[in-house]
Write a protein that holds these residues in place. Structure first.
Motif, PDB file in Angstrom:
ATOM      1  N   UNK A 172      -6.530   7.581  -2.908  1.00 12.77           N
ATOM      2  CA  UNK A 172      -6.323   6.386  -3.373  1.00 12.77           C
ATOM      3  C   UNK A 172      -6.478   5.223  -2.421  1.00 12.77           C
ATOM      4  N   UNK A 173      -5.785   5.501  -1.432  1.00  7.04           N
ATOM      5  CA  UNK A 173      -5.805   4.507  -0.162  1.00  7.04           C
ATOM      6  C   UNK A 173      -7.398   4.318   0.119  1.00  7.04           C
ATOM      7  N   UNK A 174      -8.187   5.227   0.486  1.00  5.72           N
ATOM      8  CA  UNK A 174      -9.578   5.216   0.646  1.00  5.72           C
ATOM      9  C   UNK A 174     -10.461   4.380  -0.314  1.00  5.72           C
ATOM     10  N   UNK A 175     -10.128   4.769  -1.570  1.00  8.45           N
ATOM     11  CA  UNK A 175     -10.812   3.717  -2.678  1.00  8.45           C
ATOM     12  C   UNK A 175     -10.270   2.340  -2.427  1.00  8.45           C
ATOM     13  N   UNK A 176      -9.060   1.793  -2.211  1.00  8.51           N
ATOM     14  CA  UNK A 176      -8.602   0.772  -2.163  1.00  8.51           C
ATOM     15  C   UNK A 176      -9.352   0.061  -0.954  1.00  8.51           C
ATOM     16  N   UNK A 177      -9.464   0.929   0.319  1.00 11.33           N
ATOM     17  CA  UNK A 177     -10.304   0.235   1.472  1.00 11.33           C
ATOM     18  C   UNK A 177     -11.722   0.094   1.115  1.00 11.33           C
ATOM     19  N   UNK A 178     -12.380   1.029   0.115  1.00 11.25           N
ATOM     20  CA  UNK A 178     -13.730   0.869  -0.172  1.00 11.25           C
ATOM     21  C   UNK A 178     -13.901  -0.643  -1.030  1.00 11.25           C
ATOM     22  N   UNK A 220       0.515   3.949  -3.037  1.00 11.64           N
ATOM     23  CA  UNK A 220      -0.150   5.306  -2.747  1.00 11.64           C
ATOM     24  C   UNK A 220       0.761   6.204  -2.684  1.00 11.64           C
ATOM     25  N   UNK A 221       1.944   6.168  -3.307  1.00 13.44           N
ATOM     26  CA  UNK A 221       2.994   7.011  -3.325  1.00 13.44           C
ATOM     27  C   UNK A 221       3.732   7.411  -1.809  1.00 13.44           C
ATOM     28  N   UNK A 222       3.948   6.426  -1.448  1.00 10.25           N
ATOM     29  CA  UNK A 222       4.599   6.503  -0.111  1.00 10.25           C
ATOM     30  C   UNK A 222       3.670   6.814   0.972  1.00 10.25           C
ATOM     31  N   UNK A 223       2.407   6.602   0.888  1.00  6.91           N
ATOM     32  CA  UNK A 223       1.293   6.734   1.596  1.00  6.91           C
ATOM     33  C   UNK A 223       0.570   8.201   1.715  1.00  6.91           C
ATOM     34  N   UNK A 224       1.086   8.854   0.602  1.00 10.41           N
ATOM     35  CA  UNK A 224       0.882  10.357   0.771  1.00 10.41           C
ATOM     36  C   UNK A 224      -0.661  10.625  -0.021  1.00 10.41           C
ATOM     37  N   UNK A 225      -1.135   9.386  -0.852  1.00 13.73           N
ATOM     38  CA  UNK A 225      -2.354   9.672  -1.649  1.00 13.73           C
ATOM     39  C   UNK A 225      -3.397   9.055  -0.895  1.00 13.73           C
ATOM     40  N   UNK A 226      -3.824   9.517   0.044  1.00 14.15           N
ATOM     41  CA  UNK A 226      -4.815   9.250   0.942  1.00 14.15           C
ATOM     42  C   UNK A 226      -6.009   8.774   0.298  1.00 14.15           C
ATOM     43  N   UNK A 281       0.867  -1.241  -0.051  1.00 15.48           N
ATOM     44  CA  UNK A 281      -0.032   0.171   0.015  1.00 15.48           C
ATOM     45  C   UNK A 281       0.834   1.194   0.030  1.00 15.48           C
ATOM     46  N   UNK A 282       1.999   1.203   0.796  1.00 20.95           N
ATOM     47  CA  UNK A 282       2.940   2.230   0.794  1.00 20.95           C
ATOM     48  C   UNK A 282       3.364   2.501  -0.573  1.00 20.95           C
ATOM     49  N   UNK A 283       3.622   1.553  -1.499  1.00 21.42           N
ATOM     50  CA  UNK A 283       4.227   1.832  -2.950  1.00 21.42           C
ATOM     51  C   UNK A 283       3.098   2.293  -3.659  1.00 21.42           C
TER      52      UNK A 283
END
Length: 361
Positions: free
Chosen positions: A65-71, A57-63, A53-55
């Motif tokens: 995108x992370x939210x859509x992954x968790x969706x 989401x651009x080192x975790x900065x693209x929140x 997920x770190x990779x």
């Protein structure tokens, strides 16, 4: 809608990213892997999933995108648990809508907090589906994957171990345990090679003392009792005693399931699912502390357990509603904690009574 209308709240995501960044930079000593909220306390599977997920989401900065992954994980989680519940043929259709749409806390845990708890639970439900389809070795592998993300999945282990012995026999049980253990070694191998003691102590620390500020279930206790080792030992003893009391009745369920699992008999899955869900529920009920994200540990199993009681429908819905209210009370209060325990006891009492009734008829 939740992602775009409700503000993201940072709690652990940045700390997760800081912890896995240390691994990315070549640190494999678990005692040196830390984030803003403290040291890394999850097993190796967590590290590799969140490093991915770190990779992504651009080192975790693209929140976002992370939210859509968790969706996506939320939708997949619903599909997996619904498949289990449908197999039991226990719940009325409207409860599936309630499970999907009504809990703000669950939506928050997935897409507004990005905790690792739902990742672990999703893998657990995938494993149960595989067990129901008789893919035992693959199910054991996925179950071990779930444990490697967060240890709360071990709450299912007493029921699963009994299922191994009863349904597969001793030789196959040893094989399944080897599969589980081998995966744990595999995901933890870089850390075990660097410093095995620090990895085992950090990733599988059963003696962690939780912060009183965040407790949902024991707000009514003085803090000095809450952190007491004697209190923790008492809860463990209660947990073991309840499991031992249920063991012979659950074993009868598994023996019945062993006879009919290969037949096309409606509701046969209940004989496997109920012991698993009940075992986890007992563990949650006896937990030293429940934090708000822990609600996902058993949320999707609660309606099933409620419908395994002999209460009237209005009473079942009332219990589920009060539990939801308790988990949505922030900060928790003496009354919300007591109400939560009251609902847990009411559910446990009636479910066990129903199991005993079925076994004795």
């Amino acid at each position: 809608i939740v992602i775009h209308k409700v503000k993201y709240t940072e709690i652990d995501w940045i700390a997760y990213m800081q912890e896995v960044e240390g691994v990315k930079n070549g640190t494999y000593d678990y005692s040196l892997l830390k984030g803003d909220t403290g040291p890394l306390v999850y097993p190796g599977g967590f590290v590799w999933i969140y490093l991915l997920l770190y990779t992504i989401t651009s080192q975790g900065k693209n929140i976002l995108l992370a939210q859509y992954i968790f969706l996506g994980l939320y939708v997949l989680n619903l599909a997996l648990i619904f498949r289990i519940l449908v197999k039991t043929r226990k719940l009325p259709p409207y409860l599936y809508a309630l499970l999907s749409l009504t809990s703000y806390r669950i939506h928050s845990i997935f897409v507004l907090r990005l905790f690792n708890d739902p990742v672990a639970v999703l893998l657990l439900y995938a494993a149960i589906n595989l067990f129901l389809d008789q893919y035992w070795s693959l199910g054991s592998l996925v179950y071990s994957m779930a444990v490697s993300v967060k240890m709360n999945i071990l709450l299912y282990s007493p029921a699963l171990l009994l299922a191994y012995f009863t349904l597969l026999g001793y030789k196959q049980t040893i094989l399944q345990l080897l599969i589980c253990a081998s995966f744990q070694v595999l995901v933890g191998l870089p850390f075990l090679m660097e410093n095995p003691v620090n990895y085992l102590v950090g990733a599988f620390n059963l003696g962690r003392v939780f912060i009183f500020k965040w407790t949902v279930n024991f707000r009514f206790l003085p803090e000095e009792i809450f952190v007491s080792k004697y209190f923790h030992a008492s809860l463990l003893i209660i947990h073991i005693l309840i499991l031992l009391f249920c063991l012979p009745y659950v074993n009868r369920f598994y023996k019945a399931y062993a006879k009919i699992r290969s037949l096309d008999i409606e509701q046969a899955a209940q004989l496997f699912v109920l012991p698993m869900f009940l075992c986890n529920f007992i563990g949650v009920m006896c937990a030293r502390s429940l934090h708000y994200q822990f609600y996902v540990w058993y949320y999707h199993t609660l309606p099933y357990l409620a419908w395994c009681t002999d209460y009237r429908t209005v009473t079942r819905l009332l219990i589920l509603g009060v539990i939801e209210m308790c988990w949505n009370t922030y900060p928790s209060t003496v009354y919300s904690s007591l109400a939560l325990h009251g609902c847990h006891i009411a559910l446990l009492f009636s479910v066990v009574k129903t199991i005993i009734k079925h076994v004795n008829t």
